[in-house]
Scaffold this active site. Structure first.
Site, short mmCIF file in Angstrom:
data_model
loop_
_atom_site.label_atom_id
_atom_site.label_comp_id
_atom_site.label_asym_id
_atom_site.label_seq_id
_atom_site.Cartn_x
_atom_site.Cartn_y
_atom_site.Cartn_z
N THR A 236 0.97 -1.20 -0.10
CA THR A 236 0.07 -0.08 0.16
C THR A 236 0.84 1.20 -0.11
O THR A 236 1.99 0.99 0.36
CB THR A 236 -0.71 0.18 1.03
OG1 THR A 236 0.09 0.11 2.29
CG2 THR A 236 -1.57 -0.92 1.43
N ASP A 237 0.43 2.41 -0.61
CA ASP A 237 0.83 3.54 -0.17
C ASP A 237 0.33 3.73 1.47
O ASP A 237 -0.31 3.00 2.00
CB ASP A 237 0.16 4.81 -0.87
CG ASP A 237 1.01 5.90 -0.82
OD1 ASP A 237 1.72 6.23 -0.02
OD2 ASP A 237 0.65 6.96 -1.96
N TRP A 238 1.25 4.63 2.08
CA TRP A 238 1.08 4.73 3.58
C TRP A 238 -0.25 5.04 3.91
O TRP A 238 -0.56 6.08 3.78
CB TRP A 238 2.20 5.64 4.03
CG TRP A 238 3.50 5.08 4.46
CD1 TRP A 238 4.03 5.30 5.55
CD2 TRP A 238 4.26 3.98 3.64
NE1 TRP A 238 5.18 4.29 5.61
CE2 TRP A 238 5.60 3.79 4.51
CE3 TRP A 238 4.25 3.51 2.50
CZ2 TRP A 238 6.27 2.81 4.06
CZ3 TRP A 238 4.90 2.55 2.07
CH2 TRP A 238 5.98 2.23 2.74
N GLY A 239 -0.87 4.24 4.41
CA GLY A 239 -2.16 4.49 5.02
C GLY A 239 -3.27 4.29 4.03
O GLY A 239 -4.47 4.82 4.14
N ALA A 240 -3.21 3.58 2.75
CA ALA A 240 -4.13 3.16 1.75
C ALA A 240 -5.20 2.31 1.84
O ALA A 240 -5.77 2.07 1.19
CB ALA A 240 -3.28 3.04 0.50
#
Length: 759
Positions: A236-240
């Site tokens: 993931t992108d950070w927090g996706a």
């Protein structure tokens, strides 16, 4: 302790020995930057670090996303600049340098490159992305990936997919049609995956046609793995993460950063309930283990040759710059004796963008410093810039002093965007230079003998309001730590400009069709312009930009000759990677000094049955030539690159018929042209009850029988180009309506016709 070497072959044994809770823990980070280790089985953690134009490893004392506290690393030009080099070899060389610095710093995966398409110049993160054109973006990103991974370091190609704005990026729903998504927004990812095999892809925050990227099985499994053959890991992108269990099921492997055990627990409970099979869980865990096995290595204890990397950064900065305008050969400067440097950005460098990609450079050379290493040039700041020695000064006073210093001299003005104007996290609302910069230029140009503008910015800025006041314009982009030295080499003629625009500079942002729906509303952005972004959209509308895609002047000139085009037949069995067109021509340096030519191959489809741009980039080359020297160039175009996405068959198909083959110095400056005929299977839609009489008439096998069944109507439509005007309006009548209204053909006849000639 595990008694086997930790490699790919050990993964089945590891899966057998891991508990359910341990498996789930491996699917998320242990903290902000590390994967989860399992010490009892000797499974180490990997360190992941931001890129993509430098290694942003946070210092041991910093926590979470502390973008201002990172260990020193070489800061190369951002992707906007690297794309403007059109130089595969240089980009690969930078990749090797990045990989080496990662290895020395103990970093295992560098988070980059970013290959999202520049749908609009307003995207605040465009400095991190390569181009508005998917072929150019994919080609250069693949070179960077190959360079980095040759050093044993993993990459994470991002942000997959359709992440083309920062506004509401965590939630925005991108509504985009199938063909546009395939041909424009997925295409650069496809090229990187199929030609460079990156270790990981990073999914984006946004939704695509209603589904979050982090849990989209069509995107993460069917397209990425089943069609493209990707065997790496998706993070993931950070927090996706939206729904972690749905993500595992859909093809998402690693969540970053740590969710403090929350999502690990949810995945474990889903397995226990039978909502998620353990085989599906094991598939994701195996991908994490494979990444660790392939890319975990301790720091090699060596120190990278930072001097060599700085020299590389200087070369890259010079190669990134694009000479937009050069009236009366203003550049290169004949000397520095009559030169005055104006603009605080010459002293306070703007060399990279803001946000997660911010690198702490090993050294930094400003334009003013680089020029003063060559001569004692005077300097005036000219305008106020925040976080600089001019903060708190009066703009008018600075401007007046600059005009006085410029009188009768060659004024080199460094203008651009302040750092607050473009960053990760938000978009721009205009593409204009600050008003103070434009006023300064106008006043200085009235008194200076000659005026040269150097631009420092991460994405296109409008030049139309002021470019008439400049004798020469050199677009530097964000040139990294060697940007000042690169600019000095270009100004003095030590090297010749070789950059070409990887994005269009429009007269005004309203020229671009994408602006009709940007950044969307109510959580939705509709890509209603379809294929027509950047130069594709402008040319379709007959609009002229300030500077077209592919444009870039040099200190010499080139001529083109001897165009030869060879076309191969396309059969259903021909692989996507097989060549279809072979284009050869000769480039000659017709000037009086060394220079770099960047011939660009564009294809058009003048009689296409499908919506097509006027021309599209389908290949390019780059070659340095001495004065008077010639060199043959060959560019091949494979079946995939020749293809359009056929929405009826949901596959890549080559359309038969004439193709315009053009060699240009830009998308608007075509030097050679020829027409080739492509032989390929027909792409006509299958004939059905609802096919129009025009569509039946276009099929030479079916039409004689249909014409007979139409009786008198058929006679009126007989013969190519001989349609009776009385029957013309009937051509777009579906066959089933002709049956209903006129009983010609009869229902039985039509059923027989469809069975015989239809799908």
């Amino acid at each position: 302790m595990l008694e086997v070497v930790f490699d790919d072959d050990a993964i089945p044994q590891l899966l057998d020995r891991l508990t359910l809770e341990e498996k789930c823990s491996l699917l998320s980070g242990s903290d902000f930057w590390h994967t989860e280790p399992i010490e009892r089985l000797d499974i180490p953690a990997l360190m992941l670090t931001d890129g993509p134009h430098g290694v942003r490893k946070q210092s041991q004392t910093s926590e979470d996303l502390d973008v201002g506290n990172a260990m020193p690393a070489t800061c190369f030009p951002t992707a906007a600049g690297l794309a403007s080099t059109w130089d595969r070899d240089l980009v690969a060389e930078i990749g090797h340098a990045l990989g080496w610095e990662c290895r020395v710093l103990g970093v295992h995966v560098l988070l980059g490159p970013g290959v999202n398409i520049k749908r609009t110049p307003l995207c605040g993160r465009n400095f991190e992305y390569f181009s508005e054109d998917p072929l150019l973006a994919g080609e250069l990103a693949a070179c960077l990936v190959r360079g980095i991974e040759a050093e044993g370091i993993g990459t994470s190609v991002k942000h997959f997919a359709a992440n083309n704005q920062e506004t509401d990026r965590m939630r925005i729903n991108v509504e985009v049609d199938e063909r546009t998504l395939r041909e424009i927004y997925l295409a650069p990812f496809e090229r990187v995956v199929t030609t460079a095999n990156p270790a990981t892809l990073m999914c984006s925050y946004n939704r695509i046609n209603g589904a979050y990227s982090s849990e989209n099985p069509w995107l993460l499994t069917r397209v990425l793995r089943d069609e493209w053959g990707f065997d790496g890991l998706v993070m993931t992108d950070w927090g996706a993460v939206n729904d972690r269990v749905a993500g595992v099921r859909g093809g998402l492997d690693l969540e970053m950063p740590s969710s403090q055990g929350l999502n690990d627990h949810r995945v474990a409970e889903a397995v226990r309930r039978g909502d998620l099979s353990e085989d599906t869980l094991d598939r994701a865990v195996a991908r994490v283990l494979r990444l660790v096995a392939r890319h975990h290595q301790p720091s090699d204890g060596n120190t990278p040759d930072l001097d060599a990397h700085h020299d590389l950064a200087c070369r890259a900065a010079a190669a990134s710059a694009v000479l937009l305008k050069n009236d009366q050969e203003t550049l290169p400067l004949s000397g520095l004796d009559d030169v005055v440097i104006i603009g605080e950005l010459a002293r306070t460098s703007r060399y990279q963008g803001a946000g997660s990609s911010r690198v702490n450079p090993t050294r930094l050379v400003s334009i003013l410093e680089a020029l003063r290493e060559r001569a004692a040039v005077p300097f005036e700041p000219g305008y106020v810039l925040a976080d600089s020695p001019t903060a708190g000064s009066d703009d008018e006073v600075l401007r007046r002093a600059a005009a006085t210093a410029a009188r009768g001299r060659t004024a080199v003005l460094v203008l651009g965007l302040p750092s607050a104007d473009e960053s990760e996290g938000y978009d721009r609302n205009h593409i204009d230079l600050p008003a103070s910069h434009v006023r300064l230029l106008r006043e200085v140009s009235e008194v200076a003998e000659r005026t040269v503008v150097l631009l420092a910015n991460g994405s296109a800025v409008a030049t139309a309001p002021w470019q008439h006041a400049a004798d020469a314009i050199l677009e530097l982009w964000l040139g990294g730590q060697g940007g000042g030295e690169g600019a000095a080499r270009l100004l003095t003629g030590e090297v010749s400009p070789s950059g070409r625009l990887a994005e269009t500079i429009p007269l005004r942002v309203e020229q671009l069709p994408a602006q009709l729906n940007f950044p969307g509303e109510n959580g939705v952005v509709r890509y209603g312009e379809g294929l027509f972004i950047g130069y594709r959209g402008l040319q379709a509308l007959g609009a002229h930009p300030s500077f077209p895609f592919g444009h870039g002047l040099t200190y010499t000139s080139f001529s083109y000759s001897d165009l030869v085009v060879e076309a191969a037949e396309v059969t259903p069995e021909l692989p996507l990677t097989a060549p279809v067109l072979r284009v050869t021509f000769t480039v000659t340096n017709s000037g009086d000094r060394h220079g770099v030519a960047v011939p660009q191959l564009y294809l058009g489809h003048p009689t296409s049955a499908f919506t097509r741009p006027v021309r599209e980039l389908r290949g390019f080359s780059r070659l340095g030539l001495e004065p008077g020297k010639s060199e043959p160039v060959t560019i091949t175009v494979d079946r995939r690159t020749m293809s359009l996405w056929h929405t009826l068959s949901h596959s890549w198909q080559v359309e038969p018929g004439p193709v315009t083959v053009e060699i240009g110095e830009s998308s608007a400056d075509i030097r050679l042209s020829a027409t080739a005929t492509i032989t390929a299977p027909s792409l006509r839609p299958p004939l059905t009850h609802w096919s129009t009489l025009r569509e039946w008439r276009a099929d030479p096998m079916a039409w004689p029988t249909m014409r007979e069944a139409l009786g008198e109507f058929g006679k009126l439509m007989d013969g190519p180009g001989e349609i009776n005007p009385e029957a013309f309006f009937l051509l777009d009548l579906p066959a089933c309506k002709a049956t209903l209204m006129f009983n010609q053909p009869t229902a039985t006849q039509l059923d027989d016709l469809v069975a015989r000639f239809g799908a």
